[in-house]
Design an enzyme around this catalytic site. Structure first.
Site, PDB file in Angstrom:
ATOM      1  N   GLY A  51       0.806  -1.218   0.000  1.00 45.90           N
ATOM      2  CA  GLY A  51       0.000   0.000   0.000  1.00 45.90           C
ATOM      3  C   GLY A  51       0.833   1.260   0.000  1.00 45.90           C
ATOM      4  O   GLY A  51       1.980   1.269  -0.458  1.00 45.90           O
ATOM      5  N   GLU A  60       6.560   4.256  10.421  1.00 46.62           N
ATOM      6  CA  GLU A  60       6.890   5.067   9.258  1.00 46.62           C
ATOM      7  C   GLU A  60       6.321   6.469   9.435  1.00 46.62           C
ATOM      8  O   GLU A  60       5.151   6.632   9.731  1.00 46.62           O
ATOM      9  CB  GLU A  60       6.290   4.404   8.005  1.00 46.62           C
ATOM     10  N   PHE A  61       7.159   7.467   9.262  1.00 51.14           N
ATOM     11  CA  PHE A  61       6.710   8.848   9.448  1.00 51.14           C
ATOM     12  C   PHE A  61       6.498   9.583   8.128  1.00 51.14           C
ATOM     13  O   PHE A  61       6.255  10.787   8.127  1.00 51.14           O
ATOM     14  CB  PHE A  61       7.727   9.621  10.299  1.00 51.14           C
ATOM     15  N   CYS A 116      -4.311   8.452   8.626  1.00 51.42           N
ATOM     16  CA  CYS A 116      -3.646   8.300   9.930  1.00 51.42           C
ATOM     17  C   CYS A 116      -4.233   9.120  11.078  1.00 51.42           C
ATOM     18  O   CYS A 116      -4.484   8.582  12.146  1.00 51.42           O
ATOM     19  CB  CYS A 116      -2.179   8.681   9.791  1.00 51.42           C
ATOM     20  N   GLN A 145      -7.013  10.771  12.145  1.00 52.57           N
ATOM     21  CA  GLN A 145      -8.233  10.452  12.884  1.00 52.57           C
ATOM     22  C   GLN A 145      -8.135   9.070  13.528  1.00 52.57           C
ATOM     23  O   GLN A 145      -8.426   8.887  14.708  1.00 52.57           O
ATOM     24  CB  GLN A 145      -9.429  10.534  11.941  1.00 52.57           C
ATOM     25  N   LYS A 146      -7.674   8.120  12.737  1.00 52.04           N
ATOM     26  CA  LYS A 146      -7.587   6.738  13.226  1.00 52.04           C
ATOM     27  C   LYS A 146      -6.653   6.644  14.440  1.00 52.04           C
ATOM     28  O   LYS A 146      -6.970   6.006  15.439  1.00 52.04           O
ATOM     29  CB  LYS A 146      -7.058   5.868  12.077  1.00 52.04           C
TER      30      LYS A 146
HETATM   31  C1  UDX Z   1       0.666  12.041   8.437  1.00 51.30           C
HETATM   32  C2  UDX Z   1       1.979  12.383   9.164  1.00 51.30           C
HETATM   33  O1  UDX Z   1       2.426  13.679   8.738  1.00 51.30           O
HETATM   34  C3  UDX Z   1       3.027  11.328   8.836  1.00 51.30           C
HETATM   35  O2  UDX Z   1       4.211  11.578   9.584  1.00 51.30           O
HETATM   36  C4  UDX Z   1       2.472   9.954   9.197  1.00 51.30           C
HETATM   37  O3  UDX Z   1       3.401   8.953   8.830  1.00 51.30           O
HETATM   38  C5  UDX Z   1       1.159   9.703   8.505  1.00 51.30           C
HETATM   39  O4  UDX Z   1       0.226  10.755   8.792  1.00 51.30           O
HETATM   40  P1  UDX Z   1      -0.231  12.314   5.933  1.00 51.30           P
HETATM   41  O5  UDX Z   1      -1.561  11.951   6.509  1.00 51.30           O
HETATM   42  O6  UDX Z   1       0.253  11.585   4.733  1.00 51.30           O
HETATM   43  O7  UDX Z   1       0.922  12.129   7.038  1.00 51.30           O
HETATM   44  O8  UDX Z   1      -0.225  13.872   5.539  1.00 51.30           O
HETATM   45  P2  UDX Z   1       0.000  15.228   6.351  1.00 51.30           P
HETATM   46  O9  UDX Z   1       0.887  16.076   5.530  1.00 51.30           O
HETATM   47  O10 UDX Z   1       0.394  15.015   7.746  1.00 51.30           O
HETATM   48  O11 UDX Z   1      -1.444  15.918   6.287  1.00 51.30           O
HETATM   49  C6  UDX Z   1      -2.557  15.389   6.977  1.00 51.30           C
HETATM   50  C7  UDX Z   1      -3.769  16.271   6.792  1.00 51.30           C
HETATM   51  O12 UDX Z   1      -3.616  17.508   7.481  1.00 51.30           O
HETATM   52  C8  UDX Z   1      -4.043  16.647   5.331  1.00 51.30           C
HETATM   53  O13 UDX Z   1      -5.426  16.587   5.073  1.00 51.30           O
HETATM   54  C9  UDX Z   1      -3.527  18.069   5.227  1.00 51.30           C
HETATM   55  O14 UDX Z   1      -4.158  18.787   4.211  1.00 51.30           O
HETATM   56  C10 UDX Z   1      -3.876  18.592   6.611  1.00 51.30           C
HETATM   57  N1  UDX Z   1      -3.035  19.743   7.016  1.00 51.30           N
HETATM   58  C11 UDX Z   1      -1.698  19.582   7.209  1.00 51.30           C
HETATM   59  C12 UDX Z   1      -3.624  20.989   7.212  1.00 51.30           C
HETATM   60  O15 UDX Z   1      -4.828  21.153   7.045  1.00 51.30           O
HETATM   61  N2  UDX Z   1      -2.842  22.048   7.621  1.00 51.30           N
HETATM   62  C13 UDX Z   1      -1.500  21.920   7.812  1.00 51.30           C
HETATM   63  O16 UDX Z   1      -0.853  22.910   8.170  1.00 51.30           O
HETATM   64  C14 UDX Z   1      -0.909  20.642   7.597  1.00 51.30           C
HETATM   65  P1  ADP Z   2      -1.189   1.780   4.240  1.00 47.97           P
HETATM   66  O1  ADP Z   2      -1.589   3.197   3.942  1.00 47.97           O
HETATM   67  O2  ADP Z   2      -1.004   1.520   5.713  1.00 47.97           O
HETATM   68  O3  ADP Z   2      -0.025   1.305   3.422  1.00 47.97           O
HETATM   69  P2  ADP Z   2      -3.014   0.328   2.490  1.00 47.97           P
HETATM   70  O4  ADP Z   2      -4.453  -0.019   2.711  1.00 47.97           O
HETATM   71  O5  ADP Z   2      -2.649   1.273   1.382  1.00 47.97           O
HETATM   72  O6  ADP Z   2      -2.460   0.855   3.898  1.00 47.97           O
HETATM   73  O7  ADP Z   2      -2.180  -1.015   2.243  1.00 47.97           O
HETATM   74  C1  ADP Z   2      -2.262  -2.157   3.000  1.00 47.97           C
HETATM   75  C2  ADP Z   2      -2.203  -3.379   2.065  1.00 47.97           C
HETATM   76  O8  ADP Z   2      -2.065  -4.563   2.854  1.00 47.97           O
HETATM   77  C3  ADP Z   2      -3.446  -3.584   1.204  1.00 47.97           C
HETATM   78  O9  ADP Z   2      -3.079  -3.545  -0.174  1.00 47.97           O
HETATM   79  C4  ADP Z   2      -3.969  -4.993   1.609  1.00 47.97           C
HETATM   80  O10 ADP Z   2      -4.456  -5.739   0.496  1.00 47.97           O
HETATM   81  C5  ADP Z   2      -2.710  -5.636   2.166  1.00 47.97           C
HETATM   82  N1  ADP Z   2      -2.959  -6.750   3.101  1.00 47.97           N
HETATM   83  C6  ADP Z   2      -3.762  -6.773   4.193  1.00 47.97           C
HETATM   84  N2  ADP Z   2      -3.690  -7.975   4.828  1.00 47.97           N
HETATM   85  C7  ADP Z   2      -2.800  -8.736   4.131  1.00 47.97           C
HETATM   86  C8  ADP Z   2      -2.274 -10.074   4.263  1.00 47.97           C
HETATM   87  N3  ADP Z   2      -2.637 -10.873   5.297  1.00 47.97           N
HETATM   88  N4  ADP Z   2      -1.393 -10.524   3.337  1.00 47.97           N
HETATM   89  C9  ADP Z   2      -1.011  -9.718   2.315  1.00 47.97           C
HETATM   90  N5  ADP Z   2      -1.460  -8.456   2.131  1.00 47.97           N
HETATM   91  C10 ADP Z   2      -2.344  -7.965   3.008  1.00 47.97           C
END
Ligand code: UDX
Ligand code: ADP
Length: 465
Positions: free
Chosen positions: A12, A162-163, A277, A279-280
């Site tokens: 993913g 992962e960040f 990420c 909200q979850k």
């Molecule tokens: C986030 C974290 O930054 C990352 O370290 C972690 O690994 C995964 O979650 P991501 O969700 O990919 O990354 O994007 P991010 O750039 O953090 O933005 C998240 C949301 O906040 C977006 O919808 C973005 O538009 C919004 N955002 C971000 C704002 O509205 N204002 C800001 O100043 C920064």
């Molecule tokens: P992320 O953003 O965390 O990478 P994604 O939903 O994009 O999340 O990717 C996760 C991937 O993991 C999906 O493509 C899903 O099909 C795969 N996956 C989930 N469970 C298994 C499993 N048991 N074996 C192999 N692949 C899996």
């Protein structure tokens, strides 16, 4: 222990780009990314590398270089696990939609399945790396499964969150602020930590590779995301106050951002944060805090989500109230559907919730996003189950041409901050719209003064304009 072969379960947004960079930087290691999803793997193997399933600037060039050399994408999960010295778990951990912890706790069923599968096919010792964001002490559960169901082989568990942020995944991976590796503090644990440190040391300076115990590493990831989301909710809370008082949220952000203790990043007011990420992870944090009886801690973090939901709703209601309290039968053009620019990911995008609200008000939505397909947009709306799939198809249209998309519209709503939106011929867009023509900028992206000169009625988050 020198690692020669890596398997990554999950192709993913995290697994795909991370493994592409490891393969690119470590040509001596064979990296195999596996997934149950055949279509996804086929897309990663697509002859035309621009068709890989994830849009990230710079990613296709790296995949083109490493694929077939030491980077492989496959559906043969068992085989890849069996051959690997190190297995990364990068599967999804969505919020639970059923049972205990519904709507809050992370659903670990995919992680558990992976652990059971690893245990059943392994015949040699392996290092298992948690890459997915997980609740604290998940490693304990993985350990239990591996040690109780395996074939007597040894497993060491590491946490390596992962960040990377989407849209900048490649630069984040190539030049990370830090790499975090958590492991057991005994000798075997530390050997496993060293094996992973050695992989990253191929391109990351040693002082940026941080090692901690397992639980600190797991909790650091949740904490980082909670702090980042909190900053967005904080500036969004101020944006509403700015609109009432005549302050400009951009000026406030600049003024406070120059304080080195606060810092200037992540202070952009918006229609609300999205992505897979924030909200979850906060819901997960709230759930964990509650489960330890820490109700004040839980309430404190929950407020970040409450503010975000408020911001999305506030943006939508302001469109309706400005358009004379009704959008029934009116065409509203959306610019952007992805949760941020430079990604085709739409998970938890604010656009979905604004669209849902406006569809309930019987608006006709015309949607344009440079990277998101019509199929994805419809699937996002259907997933909400707010109305029939038929009603969703009647309520929206999706266009690949922005000028067509805005033709005849009463209003435009900017939901994603794609750079290209700034360069459009706004005069031309204006001429083909209903008058008065409104722009609601949910990203503080466009030059409001320029648009007002053309004739638009312009409203932006937190500026009172
Ligand atoms: C986030 C974290 O930054 C990352 O370290 C972690 O690994 C995964 O979650 P991501 O969700 O990919 O990354 O994007 P991010 O750039 O953090 O933005 C998240 C949301 O906040 C977006 O919808 C973005 O538009 C919004 N955002 C971000 C704002 O509205 N204002 C800001 O100043 C920064
Ligand atoms: P992320 O953003 O965390 O990478 P994604 O939903 O994009 O999340 O990717 C996760 C991937 O993991 C999906 O493509 C899903 O099909 C795969 N996956 C989930 N469970 C298994 C499993 N048991 N074996 C192999 N692949 C899996």
């Amino acid at each position: 222990m020198e690692i020669e072969s890596i398997c990554c379960i999950g192709a993913g947004y995290v697994g795909g780009p991370t493994m592409a960079i490891i393969a690119e930087k470590c040509p001596h290691i064979k990296v195999t990314v596996v997934d149950l999803n055949k279509d996804r793997i086929a897309a990663w193997n697509h002859e035309d590398v621009s068709q890989i399933p994830i849009y990230e600037p710079g990613l296709s060039a790296i995949v083109a270089k490493a694929r077939g050399r030491n980077l492989f994408f496959s559906t043969e999960v068992d085989k890849a696990i069996h051959e690997a010295d190190m297995v990364f778990i990068s599967v999804n951990t969505p919020t639970k939609t059923y049972g205990l912890g519904k709507g809050m706790a992370a659903d670990l069923k995919y992680i558990e399945l992976c652990a059971r599968q690893i245990a059943s096919v392994s015949t040699t010792d392996k290092i298992i790396v948690e890459k997915s964001t997980l609740p604290v002490r998940t490693a304990e559960a993985i350990k239990n499964i591996l040690h109780n169901t395996g074939n007597g082989v040894k497993f060491e568990i590491l946490s390596n969150p992962e960040f990377l942020a989407e849209g900048t995944a490649v630069t984040d991976l190539l030049n990370p602020d830090r790499v975090l590796i958590g492991g057991d503090t005994d000798a075997e644990g530390q050997m496993a930590v060293k094996a992973l440190v050695d992989i990253y040391a191929n391109w990351v300076p040693k002082e940026r590779i941080l090692t901690t115990n397992l639980w600190s590493s797991e909790l650091s990831k949740l904490t980082a995301n909670a702090f980042l989301a909190q900053r967005v909710s904080s500036i969004n809370a101020m944006s509403e106050l700015c609109e009432k008082t005549g302050a400009d949220v951009n000026e406030v952000a600049r003024a406070i951002g120059m304080d080195s203790r606060i810092g200037s990043k992540f202070l952009k007011a918006s229609v609300g944060f999205g992505g897979s990420c924030f909200q979850k992870d906060i819901l997960n944090l709230v759930y964990i805090a509650k489960s330890y009886g820490l109700n004040e801690v839980a309430d404190y973090w929950e407020q970040v989500i409450i503010m975000n939901d408020h911001q999305k709703r506030r943006f939508a209601t302001s469109i309706v109230s400005t358009l004379y309290n009704t959008v029934s039968g009116k065409k509203i053009a959306f610019l952007g559907w992805a949760f941020k620019k430079d990604t085709n990911d739409t998970r938890e995008s604010a656009a979905i919730y604004v669209a849902d609200y406006l569809l309930n008000e019987q608006a006709n939505l015309a949607i344009f996003d440079p990277q998101v397909s019509e199929m994805q947009i419809l699937s996002d709306l259907d997933y909400l189950e707010s109305r029939s799939t038929d009603a969703n198809r009647k309520g929206i249209s999706v266009s690949e041409d922005v000028y067509e998309n805005c033709k005849g519209a009463h209003a435009i709503a900017v939901l994603t901050e794609w750079d290209e939106f700034k360069t459009y011929d706004w005069q031309k867009i204006y001429e083909n719209m209903q008058k008065p023509a409104f722009v609601f900028d949910g990203r503080n992206l466009l030059d409001g003064e320029e648009l007002q000169k053309i004739g638009f009625v312009f409203q932006s988050i937190g500026t009172g304009k």
